[in-house]
Design a protein around this motif. Sequence first.
Motif, PDB file in Angstrom:
ATOM      1  N   ARG A  20       2.185  13.495  -8.280  1.00 31.09           N
ATOM      2  CA  ARG A  20       2.958  12.532  -8.361  1.00 31.09           C
ATOM      3  C   ARG A  20       3.601  13.012  -7.002  1.00 31.09           C
ATOM      4  N   GLU A  21       3.585  14.168  -6.846  1.00 33.51           N
ATOM      5  CA  GLU A  21       4.572  14.742  -5.937  1.00 33.51           C
ATOM      6  C   GLU A  21       4.259  13.626  -4.483  1.00 33.51           C
ATOM      7  N   HIS A  23       2.457  10.627  -4.590  1.00 36.02           N
ATOM      8  CA  HIS A  23       3.423   9.304  -4.477  1.00 36.02           C
ATOM      9  C   HIS A  23       4.958   9.134  -4.334  1.00 36.02           C
ATOM     10  N   GLU A  24       5.741  10.839  -4.674  1.00 39.16           N
ATOM     11  CA  GLU A  24       7.050  10.415  -3.921  1.00 39.16           C
ATOM     12  C   GLU A  24       7.073  10.185  -2.350  1.00 39.16           C
ATOM     13  N   LEU A  27       6.870   6.923  -1.789  1.00 39.17           N
ATOM     14  CA  LEU A  27       8.549   6.009  -2.305  1.00 39.17           C
ATOM     15  C   LEU A  27       9.568   6.519  -1.683  1.00 39.17           C
ATOM     16  N   ALA A  28       9.944   7.671  -0.561  1.00 41.74           N
ATOM     17  CA  ALA A  28      10.677   8.287   0.042  1.00 41.74           C
ATOM     18  C   ALA A  28      11.000   7.377   1.480  1.00 41.74           C
TER      19      ALA A  28
END
Lengths: 83, 83
Positions: A20-21, A23-24, A27-28
């Motif tokens: 998740r980290e 992937h984020e 996304l950022a």
Amino acid sequence: MPKFMDVHSGFVGVTEEQLREAHERDLAIEEGEGVHFERAWLDPESGKVFCLSSGPSKEAVLRVHDKAGHPTAEIYELPIEVE
Amino acid sequence: MPKFMDVHSGFVGVTEEQLREAHERDLAIEEGEGVHFERAWLDPESGKVFCLSSGPSKEAVLRVHDKAGHPTAEIYELPIEVE
């Protein structure tokens, strides 16, 4: 907008939180390349990650991954999808 | 129910209609194995197909593909997914 699947190797034993980290981080920064990462799936046993995205080109998708710190060279454009 | 991604090679130049026909052969028999093929994506240039499914095991998913006439040995269980 074309869709893409890219594939990463070497993520053996990675946790959901770590994925998740990562992937984020995509996304950022994805907006700067006109890319959107829709979903990512991980097999922590083999270490494979599959990322489904849309964007203007393979190169744009790979630039986001590069800048986010998890580069890969394996990417496929997916003009055909069925369900 | 576990999710899986399996990968096929050799589908160079395959059309959307042909992929749909192949996918529908899976859908027609998947219930017997407790499997559901959610989506399939094709890169007709490289000939790669990615199939996302859910089911009781890798073996059950591969049996459906075998019976439908498009076997593969490449499959990953995906216990971790982010979006």
